[in-house]
Scaffold this active site. Structure first.
Site, mmCIF file in Angstrom:
data_model
loop_
_atom_site.group_PDB
_atom_site.id
_atom_site.type_symbol
_atom_site.label_atom_id
_atom_site.label_comp_id
_atom_site.label_asym_id
_atom_site.label_seq_id
_atom_site.Cartn_x
_atom_site.Cartn_y
_atom_site.Cartn_z
ATOM 1 N N ASN A 1 -8.514 1.107 7.215
ATOM 2 C CA ASN A 1 -7.314 1.021 8.035
ATOM 3 C C ASN A 1 -7.533 1.627 9.423
ATOM 4 O OD1 ASN A 1 -4.750 0.774 9.062
ATOM 5 N ND2 ASN A 1 -3.721 1.935 7.480
ATOM 6 N N ASP B 1 0.822 -1.202 0.000
ATOM 7 C CA ASP B 1 0.000 0.000 0.000
ATOM 8 C C ASP B 1 0.869 1.270 0.000
ATOM 9 O OD1 ASP B 1 -2.389 1.357 0.018
ATOM 10 O OD2 ASP B 1 -2.759 1.122 2.160
ATOM 11 N N HIS C 1 -9.701 4.608 -1.374
ATOM 12 C CA HIS C 1 -8.842 4.703 -0.202
ATOM 13 C C HIS C 1 -9.549 5.530 0.865
ATOM 14 C CE1 HIS C 1 -4.948 3.021 -1.652
ATOM 15 N NE2 HIS C 1 -5.494 3.275 -2.829
#
Length: 289
Positions: free
Chosen positions: A239, A80, A215
């Site tokens: 995340n 990433d 994202h």
């Protein structure tokens, strides 16, 4: 087993999204993998340059490869937000399935030129590796940010997206469509949610015809995520929500076992907390189907 790009393309045809969850240790990996196996859906795990530096690029690749082979399961590993060809090359040599080559901070032409070179170099090493490019500004840092005025960030345009994909030949594209990295404190408490420019996603999808990645999915309203999938998003990155669950789970484990010093007796609380977040997100992305 299918290649990653085939799995992503199939997700698009079925109007679902592949969940992508960042990992930096075994707790996160276990939580993600167990949730995906329960739902029987493919899953991507990612590691940024900082996460790879902490956990070890080759070690992460070996751990994911071990799970894939032992359970014959479609779990894929992504490098990433990789900012240099040297770092991307290291990941591909270690066995990563995908690379996000992120030079989005540069002007579009410079970004496209360097990304094109990276695509050619990485594909020469492994033709099956999925290379993603990124355009636009979605901020930085998968962290908890202070509340305040929302930054005014421009959306990627269909023309920019088409030009970038045409010039670079990337497999997937991550545009700026109202998304942003990290979460504000008000998002942690549920008082605020991110919202996406769904029509812009549709326009970019029509202009490029390639799989699109979102994202900064943490803290986004559920209806916006479902709408984004219908509009053409094929991969969604989560995340900050996992990092928050990891911390809260660890704190709960320590509180419940104040006198315990054995890690494998304390850490299951953190694994369970990560598992629950991943399971909920995968169901939302279409995992129940």
């Amino acid at each position: 087993m299918q290649k990653l790009i085939e799995v992503v393309q199939k997700a698009g045809r079925n109007c679902v999204a592949i969940g992508h969850f960042n990992i930096a240790d075994l707790v996160l990996l276990k939580g993600v993998f167990e949730a995906a196996r329960e739902l029987k859906v493919p899953v991507m795990v990612g590691a940024s340059e900082g996460e790879r530096q902490f956990a070890g690029t080759r070690l992460l690749a070996a751990a994911v490869r071990s799970l894939r082979e032992e359970f014959d399961y479609p779990i894929f590993l992504n490098a990433d937000h990789t900012h240099s060809l040297a770092s991307a090359t290291e990941a591909v040599k270690a066995g990563f399935d995908a690379v996000v080559f992120d030079l989005s901070a540069l002007p579009l032409e410079e970004n496209a030129q360097s990304t094109k070179q990276a695509v050619e170099a990485l594909k020469s090493m492994n033709p099956a590796v999925v290379v993603e490019g990124e355009i636009g500004d979605i901020g930085s840092g998968s962290e908890i940010h202070a509340d305040g005025p929302t930054p005014d960030r421009a959306l990627s345009t269909p023309e920019e997206a088409r030009q970038f994909v045409t010039e670079t030949k990337v497999d997937t594209l991550a545009p700026a469509v109202g998304n942003s990295h990290g979460m504000r404190k008000s998002m942690v408490t549920g008082k605020e949610r991110k919202h996406l420019a769904l029509e812009r996603i549709r326009e970019i999808k029509a202009a490029t015809g390639v799989p699109l990645t979102l994202h900064g999915g943490s803290g986004t309203a559920d209806e916006d995520l479902k709408g984004a999938i219908r509009a053409g998003i094929n991969i969604i990155h989560i995340n900050t929500e996992l990092r928050l669950a990891w911390k809260q789970g660890l704190e709960a484990g320590l509180a419940q076992r104040a006198d315990e010093v054995v890690p494998y007796k304390i850490l299951p609380s953190a694994v369970a907390a990560v598992h629950d977040v991943v399971s909920a997100r995968l169901r939302l992305f279409g995992g129940q189907n």
